[in-house]
Design a protein around this motif. Structure first.
Motif, PDB file in Angstrom:
ATOM      1  N   ILE A 263       0.956  -1.320   0.071  1.00 25.98           N
ATOM      2  CA  ILE A 263      -0.093  -0.114   0.061  1.00 25.98           C
ATOM      3  C   ILE A 263       0.874   1.196   0.071  1.00 25.98           C
ATOM      4  N   ALA A 264       1.761   1.174   0.846  1.00 28.37           N
ATOM      5  CA  ALA A 264       2.858   2.442   0.856  1.00 28.37           C
ATOM      6  C   ALA A 264       3.579   2.654  -0.578  1.00 28.37           C
TER       7      ALA A 264
ATOM      8  N   VAL B 283       2.588   1.841  -3.528  1.00 29.65           N
ATOM      9  CA  VAL B 283       1.398   2.323  -4.441  1.00 29.65           C
ATOM     10  C   VAL B 283       1.103   3.852  -4.248  1.00 29.65           C
ATOM     11  N   MET B 284       0.821   4.149  -2.920  1.00 24.28           N
ATOM     12  CA  MET B 284       0.305   5.295  -2.608  1.00 24.28           C
ATOM     13  C   MET B 284       1.423   6.128  -3.034  1.00 24.28           C
TER      14      MET B 284
ATOM     15  N   LEU C  98       1.557   6.539  -7.029  1.00 23.69           N
ATOM     16  CA  LEU C  98       0.432   7.371  -7.467  1.00 23.69           C
ATOM     17  C   LEU C  98       0.410   8.667  -6.750  1.00 23.69           C
ATOM     18  N   GLY C  99       1.061   9.013  -5.849  1.00 25.51           N
ATOM     19  CA  GLY C  99       1.356  10.624  -5.466  1.00 25.51           C
ATOM     20  C   GLY C  99       2.358  11.145  -6.396  1.00 25.51           C
TER      21      GLY C  99
ATOM     22  N   LEU D  19       7.384  11.679  -1.284  1.00 25.26           N
ATOM     23  CA  LEU D  19       6.487  10.788  -2.259  1.00 25.26           C
ATOM     24  C   LEU D  19       7.452   9.517  -2.763  1.00 25.26           C
TER      25      LEU D  19
ATOM     26  N   THR E 103       8.472   7.252   0.036  1.00 29.81           N
ATOM     27  CA  THR E 103       7.393   6.283   0.589  1.00 29.81           C
ATOM     28  C   THR E 103       7.315   5.186  -0.429  1.00 29.81           C
ATOM     29  N   HIS E 104       7.311   5.514  -1.705  1.00 30.72           N
ATOM     30  CA  HIS E 104       7.460   4.465  -2.691  1.00 30.72           C
ATOM     31  C   HIS E 104       8.428   3.638  -2.207  1.00 30.72           C
TER      32      HIS E 104
END
Length: 340
Positions: A188-189, A191-192, A195-196, A240, A243-244
């Motif tokens: 999830i981290a 992907v978020m 996407l961000g 971002l 995070t990815h």
């Protein structure tokens, strides 16, 4: 970054795919650099002697040949098609080369171009992050803060403002929560973060945040920041990307089979990324001059890319050999042994 510098209308009348992702490339480069340096100091370079020798060998094995080669490429390129070089500096050759050898190009308000080599600026940031990280790791505690302050005062605000991005890479390596065993959370981290990052590019958040920075800062200071004018946008983008990569790192154990299959080609290509980054723009100018621009032909773009990549391959072979020779000398380790 390579495609961004190819994305010129005299090279291609149509905009090239991924030609607007230079900021993404540079920020990712800074983060990955910090991560790699944190890794090697944990696994291999555990003394200041080993760290210093390795950093000097890695940087100068590519930087010195680049500093020598770029003015020669520019000179030859001007002979074949000089108009392409309009606006490229062609003066103070010795001074520019000496400043570039000292990585002092971006101190405070100055920005000294290494002739046609625009991307060299980022190395002149990164080298000082190497030094600061070495101070943090190897200098005694009472001296760390004063030494870091001296470095900051020497290099100036531009380099300091982008330092958090590089040190996010260090944090990326040192943060390890794999024992929490939550692969879904990691994905999830990842992907978020991805996407961000896509949204950041698509909605042109960088331009908006850079405008906000311009409004907040005095005009003179904003103008003097040059490559760091978008530091606020770069911080957001870096978070971002972090995070990815953080999610991918923690999920890597669950997709290790796929990654291991790609290990050999990735390691092979990685040997040439530094050479590609540092030399691609002078090669674009040179080969464009030799081949004569034809912005109506996509085959011209592919031919230009091919000649540049082949040039980088041969240049990279030489710099990799030079790196192994310089690193193998272990100069500082030998000096330390002699002292004892």
């Amino acid at each position: 970054v390579f495609v961004h510098h190819l994305n010129l209308r005299w090279i291609s009348a149509e905009k090239l795919p991924f030609g607007n992702l230079a900021e993404l490339g540079v920020v990712s480069f800074f983060i990955m650099s910090g991560c790699v340096i944190a890794y090697v100091t944990e696994k291999k370079e555990k003394t200041w002697q080993a760290y210093t020798t390795s950093r000097l060998a890695r940087v100068y094995s590519v930087a010195l040949p680049t500093i020598v080669l770029v003015p020669l490429l520019d000179m030859a390129g001007r002979y074949f098609g000089g108009t392409i070089y309009d606006g490229v500096p062609d003066n103070n050759h010795a001074l520019r080369m000496v400043i570039s050898m000292l990585f002092a190009n971006e101190f405070w308000t100055q920005s000294v171009l290494l002739f046609s080599n625009g991307p060299y600026w980022s190395l002149c940031y990164e080298v000082w992050y190497y030094l600061a990280f070495g101070v943090i790791l190897f200098l005694r505690s009472p001296l760390k803060a004063p030494a870091l302050l001296v470095i900051a005062l020497v290099v100036g605000p531009k380099i300091v403002f982008l330092a958090p991005i590089w040190f996010l890479g260090v944090l990326l390596h040192r943060t390890d929560l794999r024992q929490s065993n939550s692969p879904k959370l990691y994905l999830i981290a990842a992907v978020m973060g991805a996407l961000g990052t896509v949204a950041f590019v698509m909605f042109k958040i960088s331009a908006q945040l850079t405008h906000l920075t311009q409004v907040m800062l005095p005009d003179s200071l904003f103008s003097d920041l040059l490559h760091a004018q978008g530091f606020l946008a770069d911080w957001v983008l870096a978070l971002l990307i972090f995070t990815h990569l953080f999610g991918m790192k923690l999920a890597s154990s669950h997709i290790s089979t796929i990654l291991l299959k790609l290990e050999k080609p990735i390691r092979f290509l990685a040997k040439f990324t530094f050479a590609l980054y540092l030399l691609h723009q002078p090669l674009i100018y040179f080969w464009a001059s030799v081949l004569k621009p034809n912005n109506q032909s996509i085959s011209y773009v592919f031919l230009l890319m091919l000649t540049i990549l082949l040039s980088v391959f041969f240049f990279g072979q030489f710099t990799n050999y030079l790196h192994s020779r310089l690193k193998g000398r272990q100069i500082f380790t030998e000096l330390s042994l002699q002292q004892h």
